[in-house]
Design a protein around this motif. Sequence first.
Motif, short mmCIF file in Angstrom:
data_model
loop_
_atom_site.label_atom_id
_atom_site.label_comp_id
_atom_site.label_asym_id
_atom_site.label_seq_id
_atom_site.Cartn_x
_atom_site.Cartn_y
_atom_site.Cartn_z
N ILE A 70 0.85 -1.19 0.00
CA ILE A 70 0.00 0.00 0.00
C ILE A 70 0.88 1.24 0.00
O ILE A 70 2.05 1.19 0.40
CB ILE A 70 -0.95 0.04 1.22
N LYS A 71 0.31 2.36 -0.44
CA LYS A 71 1.02 3.64 -0.43
C LYS A 71 0.62 4.40 0.83
O LYS A 71 -0.57 4.51 1.14
CB LYS A 71 0.65 4.47 -1.66
N ILE A 72 1.61 4.91 1.54
CA ILE A 72 1.36 5.72 2.72
C ILE A 72 1.71 7.16 2.35
O ILE A 72 2.82 7.43 1.88
CB ILE A 72 2.21 5.24 3.92
N LYS A 73 0.76 8.08 2.52
CA LYS A 73 0.93 9.47 2.11
C LYS A 73 1.96 10.18 3.00
O LYS A 73 2.18 9.81 4.14
CB LYS A 73 -0.39 10.22 2.20
N ALA A 74 2.53 11.23 2.45
CA ALA A 74 3.43 12.09 3.22
C ALA A 74 2.58 12.84 4.25
O ALA A 74 1.41 13.14 4.02
CB ALA A 74 4.12 13.08 2.30
N CYS A 75 3.17 13.13 5.42
CA CYS A 75 2.42 13.85 6.45
C CYS A 75 3.38 14.55 7.40
O CYS A 75 4.58 14.27 7.41
CB CYS A 75 1.53 12.90 7.23
N ASN A 76 2.83 15.47 8.16
CA ASN A 76 3.61 16.14 9.20
C ASN A 76 3.49 15.35 10.49
O ASN A 76 2.41 14.87 10.83
CB ASN A 76 3.09 17.56 9.44
N VAL A 77 4.59 15.23 11.22
CA VAL A 77 4.58 14.56 12.52
C VAL A 77 5.30 15.44 13.53
O VAL A 77 6.12 16.28 13.17
CB VAL A 77 5.24 13.17 12.46
N VAL A 78 4.99 15.25 14.79
CA VAL A 78 5.64 16.00 15.86
C VAL A 78 6.61 15.07 16.57
O VAL A 78 6.26 13.95 16.94
CB VAL A 78 4.61 16.56 16.85
N LYS A 79 7.83 15.54 16.75
CA LYS A 79 8.84 14.78 17.47
C LYS A 79 9.21 15.55 18.73
O LYS A 79 9.18 16.79 18.74
CB LYS A 79 10.08 14.55 16.61
N PHE A 80 9.56 14.83 19.77
CA PHE A 80 9.99 15.44 21.02
C PHE A 80 11.41 15.01 21.32
O PHE A 80 11.72 13.82 21.29
CB PHE A 80 9.07 15.02 22.17
N ARG A 81 12.26 16.00 21.58
CA ARG A 81 13.63 15.71 21.98
C ARG A 81 13.80 16.20 23.42
O ARG A 81 13.68 17.40 23.68
CB ARG A 81 14.62 16.42 21.07
N PRO A 82 14.06 15.30 24.35
CA PRO A 82 14.19 15.71 25.74
C PRO A 82 15.44 16.57 25.96
O PRO A 82 16.46 16.38 25.31
CB PRO A 82 14.29 14.39 26.51
N GLY A 83 15.33 17.50 26.92
CA GLY A 83 16.45 18.35 27.29
C GLY A 83 17.39 17.60 28.25
O GLY A 83 17.08 16.51 28.73
N LYS A 84 18.50 18.22 28.55
CA LYS A 84 19.51 17.59 29.39
C LYS A 84 18.98 17.27 30.79
O LYS A 84 19.20 16.18 31.30
CB LYS A 84 20.75 18.48 29.49
N LYS A 85 18.28 18.20 31.41
CA LYS A 85 17.75 17.96 32.76
C LYS A 85 16.78 16.78 32.78
O LYS A 85 16.82 15.96 33.69
CB LYS A 85 17.02 19.21 33.29
N LEU A 86 15.92 16.67 31.77
CA LEU A 86 14.97 15.56 31.70
C LEU A 86 15.70 14.25 31.47
O LEU A 86 15.40 13.24 32.11
CB LEU A 86 13.93 15.82 30.61
N ARG A 87 16.67 14.24 30.57
CA ARG A 87 17.43 13.01 30.31
C ARG A 87 18.16 12.55 31.57
O ARG A 87 18.18 11.36 31.87
CB ARG A 87 18.46 13.24 29.19
#
Length: 90
Positions: A70-87
Amino acid sequence: MTKAEIVEKMADDSGISKAAAAKALDSFMDSVTLALKKKDGKVTLVGFGTFVKTRRKARKGRNPQTGDEIKIKACNVVKFRPGKKLRDAV
């Protein structure tokens, strides 16, 4: 942790009502959503992390039931990168 639990924790920690805490959390989530809708959407919370909008390319996938390609369309996604304190805390 659910949204209700976050609201309860916010209300207890800050000494405000649950209704006010819920309103503040809703406002925060709406602000993050509006910022990410912009062309170069990015929200940085120093020490906590960064929410970044990225574009996922169109790609081919497989239907797991039939095995058909099947073909999966292009889309926008949200990514989260944790900061140093959280890591470091986790």
